[in-house]
Each structure stands twice: as C-alpha cells, then as structure tokens.
Design a protein around this motif. Structure first.
Motif, PDB file in Angstrom:
ATOM      1  N   GLU A  29      47.251  49.015  43.291  1.00  0.00           N
ATOM      2  CA  GLU A  29      46.280  48.043  43.800  1.00  0.00           C
ATOM      3  C   GLU A  29      45.818  47.106  42.676  1.00  0.00           C
ATOM      4  O   GLU A  29      45.737  45.886  42.868  1.00  0.00           O
ATOM      5  N   ASP A  30      45.543  47.677  41.508  1.00  0.00           N
ATOM      6  CA  ASP A  30      45.121  46.860  40.361  1.00  0.00           C
ATOM      7  C   ASP A  30      46.214  45.883  39.954  1.00  0.00           C
ATOM      8  O   ASP A  30      45.941  44.717  39.652  1.00  0.00           O
ATOM      9  N   THR A  33      46.453  42.935  42.153  1.00  0.00           N
ATOM     10  CA  THR A  33      45.414  41.974  41.786  1.00  0.00           C
ATOM     11  C   THR A  33      45.848  41.161  40.573  1.00  0.00           C
ATOM     12  O   THR A  33      45.698  39.935  40.549  1.00  0.00           O
ATOM     13  N   GLN A  36      48.454  38.671  41.571  1.00  0.00           N
ATOM     14  CA  GLN A  36      47.862  37.578  42.335  1.00  0.00           C
ATOM     15  C   GLN A  36      47.124  36.608  41.416  1.00  0.00           C
ATOM     16  O   GLN A  36      47.265  35.389  41.549  1.00  0.00           O
TER      17      GLN A  36
END
Length: 178
Positions: A29-30, A33, A36
């Motif tokens: 998940e990190d 991010t 992105q």
C-alpha cells in the motif's frame, strides 16, 4: 515492466523483509502511494536528481513528502538516494507490487471493452482466465474503448486474449480468402 535489475533486487530485499515482519500488504500500500506521488509529481523526481541538493536534503524531502509510510519503505528510499538510484523508485514499487501479487496468486489483467464491465462480468472473467495464466484470481483494470464494436480484449502480462468482434471479423475474412 521494469527493466532495472537493481530495482528488482531492492524490491526482492524489501519483499523478504516485509514477509519476515508480516507487513507485505502495508508496504505494498505504501509503495502504491510512492508510485502515485512520483508519477503525478515529476518535479519531485527532478529535485531528487538535482546535483545542487545534498543527500541529506534529499532524504529530508523524502521524509517530509512521505511522512505516513512505513520505516522499511523510507529506509529503502534512503538507500536509493545514497546509491544515486533515486530515479528507480517507481520501478522498485512496480517490482515489489508484482511480487506481492504473485505471492497472493493474483495477476493484473487489463481488459478493454466497449462498455464498462459489471462486477459480475469481472468475476466471470477472473474465474475463466486466471487458471489459463496459472493464477488463482485476476485484478481487473477495465478500459472502455468506444472503438470496439463488441467483445473484450484482455492483456495479462505479455499475453493477449482478443475476443473482440473486430478480431473475429478479421479472422473470418482471412479464412474466406483462402
């Protein structure tokens, strides 16, 4: 797909560390991010490439920009800065995400269709095509292509399954010309 051997090595090391500490999903998940932010903010990459900034300043910029992510990801990014490989952060994220998906038996499928697929359609595609690529399920990204007359085109890695009406018509035309 990534072409960097170094990014693949760093991703593998980070993945092994994540497995050891039971944080594979959190780190994935990190890294989503991080990917992105770097893709949407090219200025950040330019600043990290700048020879005017010291390594300490670059690390401080990373720390401020990514304050909520895990320490393992931050430390990996610091190592990339120390070794002047800050341009490989997106590739590292992609490599790690691919490893995490593979560990879960999941593959990413890019599906082009004339209309938006329903959840039931996505599940049916996943159930049908996942075994064909040796996976348990597919993470489907639907792209609406108004140029398609009907049917779907699926890209999973480097494999393409083309069930579009245009492709079927072209195949029929070739067979009739024989």
């Amino acid at each position: 797909m990534s072409k960097s051997t170094a990014a693949a090595r760093y991703a593998q090391a980070l993945f092994e560390l994540a497995v050891k500490h039971g944080q594979t999903e959190k780190i994935e998940e990190d890294l989503r991010t991080v990917r992105q932010v770097f893709t949407q903010t090219p200025e950040l990459s330019q600043l990290l490439q700048s020879p005017k900034w010291s390594k300490v300043q670059k690390k401080q910029l990373i720390e401020k920009s990514f304050s909520g992510i895990s320490q393992h990801v931050l430390n990996t990014m610091y190592i990339l800065v120390d070794r002047r490989r800050n341009n490989e952060m997106v590739e590292l994220a992609d490599e790690y995400i691919n490893r995490a998906l593979d560990a879960r038996g999941t593959a990413v499928a890019h599906v082009s269709s004339a209309t938006k697929l329903s959840d039931a359609d996505k599940e049916a595609i996943s159930a049908s095509f996942a075994p064909q690529v040796g996976k348990q399920r597919l993470d489907i990204h639907n792209h609406v292509d108004s140029a398609l007359l009907g049917g779907i085109r699926i890209r999973i890695g480097n494999r393409i399954f083309d069930g579009t009406l245009r492709n079927k018509l072209n195949r029929l035309e070739r067979e009739l010309k024989r």
